[in-house]
Design an enzyme around this catalytic site. Sequence first.
Site, short mmCIF file in Angstrom:
data_model
loop_
_atom_site.label_atom_id
_atom_site.label_comp_id
_atom_site.label_asym_id
_atom_site.label_seq_id
_atom_site.Cartn_x
_atom_site.Cartn_y
_atom_site.Cartn_z
N ASP A 275 0.88 -1.16 0.00
CA ASP A 275 0.00 0.00 0.00
C ASP A 275 0.92 1.22 0.00
OD1 ASP A 275 -2.11 1.69 -0.07
OD2 ASP A 275 -3.25 0.70 1.51
C1 BGC Z 1 -5.12 3.10 -0.27
C2 BGC Z 1 -5.18 2.10 -1.41
C3 BGC Z 1 -4.96 2.79 -2.72
C4 BGC Z 1 -3.64 3.55 -2.66
C5 BGC Z 1 -3.34 4.29 -3.92
C6 BGC Z 1 -3.87 3.96 -0.32
O1 BGC Z 1 -3.92 4.97 0.62
O2 BGC Z 1 -5.18 2.44 0.95
O3 BGC Z 1 -6.44 1.48 -1.41
O4 BGC Z 1 -4.98 1.88 -3.77
O5 BGC Z 1 -3.70 4.50 -1.61
O6 BGC Z 1 -4.24 5.28 -4.17
#
Ligand code: BGC
Length: 744
Positions: A275
């Site tokens: 993440d």
């Molecule tokens: C989120 C993800 C997301 C990523 C990119 C993160 O903060 O938890 O779900 O895909 O950001 O946007």
Amino acid sequence: MDKMAGPQVAQAQKWWGGGPRPTLGNDAGAYDEAVRAARAGELDADAAAGQLIDRMTDRELLGLLDGDSPRRLMPIIPLLHGRRPFVAGAVPRLGIPGIRFSDGTRGVVIGDSTAFPAAMARAATWDPLLEERVGQVIGMETRARGANYSASICVNLLRHPAWGRAQECYGEDPVLTGRMGAALTRGVRVHVMACVKHFALNSMENERFEVDVSVDEHALHEVYLPHFKAVIDAGADSVMSAYNKVRGQYMDVNRALLTEVLRDEWGFTGFVTSDWVFGTHDAVLSLEAGMDIEMPLRLLRARALPGALRSGVLDRATVERSARRILSTSVRHAATLEAAKPSESAIASPAHRALARQVAAESIVLLKNEHIGAAPLLPLAPTLTHLAVIGRLATHANLGDNGSSRVSPPFTISPLQGLREALPGVRFTTASGQNVSAAAAAAAAADTAILIVGLDQHDEGESVVTGGVEVGVLGRAFDAGPLRRMFVALAHVASHFVHGGDRTTLDLHASDVRLIRAVTAANPRTVVVLIGGSTILTQGWDESVPALLLAWYGGMEGGRALASVLTGTAEPGGRLPFVLPTNAAQLPPFDPAAKAVTYDNSWGQRRLDAAGHTAAFPFGFGLGYTTIEHRLLEHSFDETGGSAQVMVRNTGERAGSSVVQLYAADISLRRPVAQLLGFAKMTLQAGEEKSIRVSLDAGPTLQRDPVTRQWSPRAGEWALLAAQHSPASWAGAVPLHRAAGIDG
Ligand code: BGC
């Protein structure tokens, strides 16, 4: 030292089959040639990846293992995220395009694209075939925007509905979540690689960067992971590791889950991405644990890996293992692409918008529909001449939260617009609801009042800026000292001003409740429409409401879909993907500030069942405009699963849909706990009778031995029931374990 390799090295690689020795040709065309050869069956994707790796310099190889964007872009990630794919591991010299990332769960976040209803709404359709079509559109629009990777499959289980990102998941049930997630995956993969997130146990928002989740082996494998496995089995190419810790270890360094479960036990062969930004905690350990790509910037790994490789702290084989996973998955997927790259003109096309509208209508859950006089209040009477549409949410676009899954469609149809379009001959009076007496007066003057209340992005959603992040990733200056203290302090302050995050209550705003009371008192023909991403408690105000619907964040066509359901041109096709309890105390405790939490097997409808509480509206519940009967004809079932044949009859006077739901429970318990084993949605004409075969998932009736990792049937007297929602009584249930035969 960088290693330069040429075509002669590629030719030295192993190939398979007895034909002419395959080669990837010149450097610039090497990747395309690998894809072509894989498609033609001349080279398997693993061998192709091996050949590409042999041509790569160390620098290029390490470059596969993190995002390509420089660290300085961090402050503008939210801006760039909506404009272009984030690329990781592109190697132009060899024609390797890299992982080209786009979010998100309700449509493509880049540019103006089709905004579908939120995933939770789509879960309420209970229709995996429809979800697969949504996946195809998301995949196609992702590809049209130049991406090849979609992080749109979020299957974290709704352990508690106060989770700020509840709207991005498919509800509380592992079987429903698994089938919907698998369907989205199949659809998305037609065009781009599918990424399932957030692995694992990520279902609280405010403390997602820090919370440590404890869970025993049974709850982990039997409750919180089966749906991840279902999505992997459906072909997911990639997994995103979660921010949180599980059993004391951050997920990016959690070898037990990333390698022992995901790869060794489940056989996953794709690649894992972190993440974003704060989801990588140790450059080398995370790689060794099985997290292949640090997303989306050159942060920890760019700093640490070159030295670690040189000094031998990092094994070359570990680097190559991840490189091979990334390249072979990419080549394999690209080799399966059939359709040509779609043009941008396909984005938000009339066909895509029609699908968004259909899904929205299928998702709307009718909770109450009482008779007023001779007929139920809904669908609206054709004799209607004057409608009051009330509420601040009636007139604006309300698509969901403003986090990473935010989609900007070219336009959005509000509930009021949808109703005006659908009822051209009707007079409309509107009121924002800010002035309660004015709203009541508007309602009193009209034949019928439609009151739209609930939530928006200020009440729930992803919390993007928050305290508790590991700011050391930003550079050595942030490891300790004043810069670190300043950043942490600022992040904490900012977190208080940011919209979204976990909900602090499952109740409606007090102002909405006041409005409901005043409007229903002024006009008994009042329809209340709830907007939100998960549970909104109805106790305390719903007795005065004759007709009540849950319409979610319905996407860009949500207003039209709502109008079609209210006027009766469409059935309210939705069924609850979670229980609506009478009281929040019946759910597990939820502390949005918790730094540690235990997940167990007592959540949702199951928790109510075990405690003997009657739900306000049970899991799976939803009314239609007709009446339906289900009758279980026969079934077969063993520890690998089975199927049931159910006769479904429309006993009403209009066509309608039904979700046939098959539940099992150990009925020797004083309070049996219902487990959904399977479901199927169908449409029937008035008076029609049809039989349908429903496949049954054995998972919820099994337990996994933590030592042997083998699954076996749980003890008990298991019975099966065909129902229209999670059952309160097991009268009429038949023994579950049996070979094919006639039931009752
Ligand atoms: C989120 C993800 C997301 C990523 C990119 C993160 O903060 O938890 O779900 O895909 O950001 O946007």
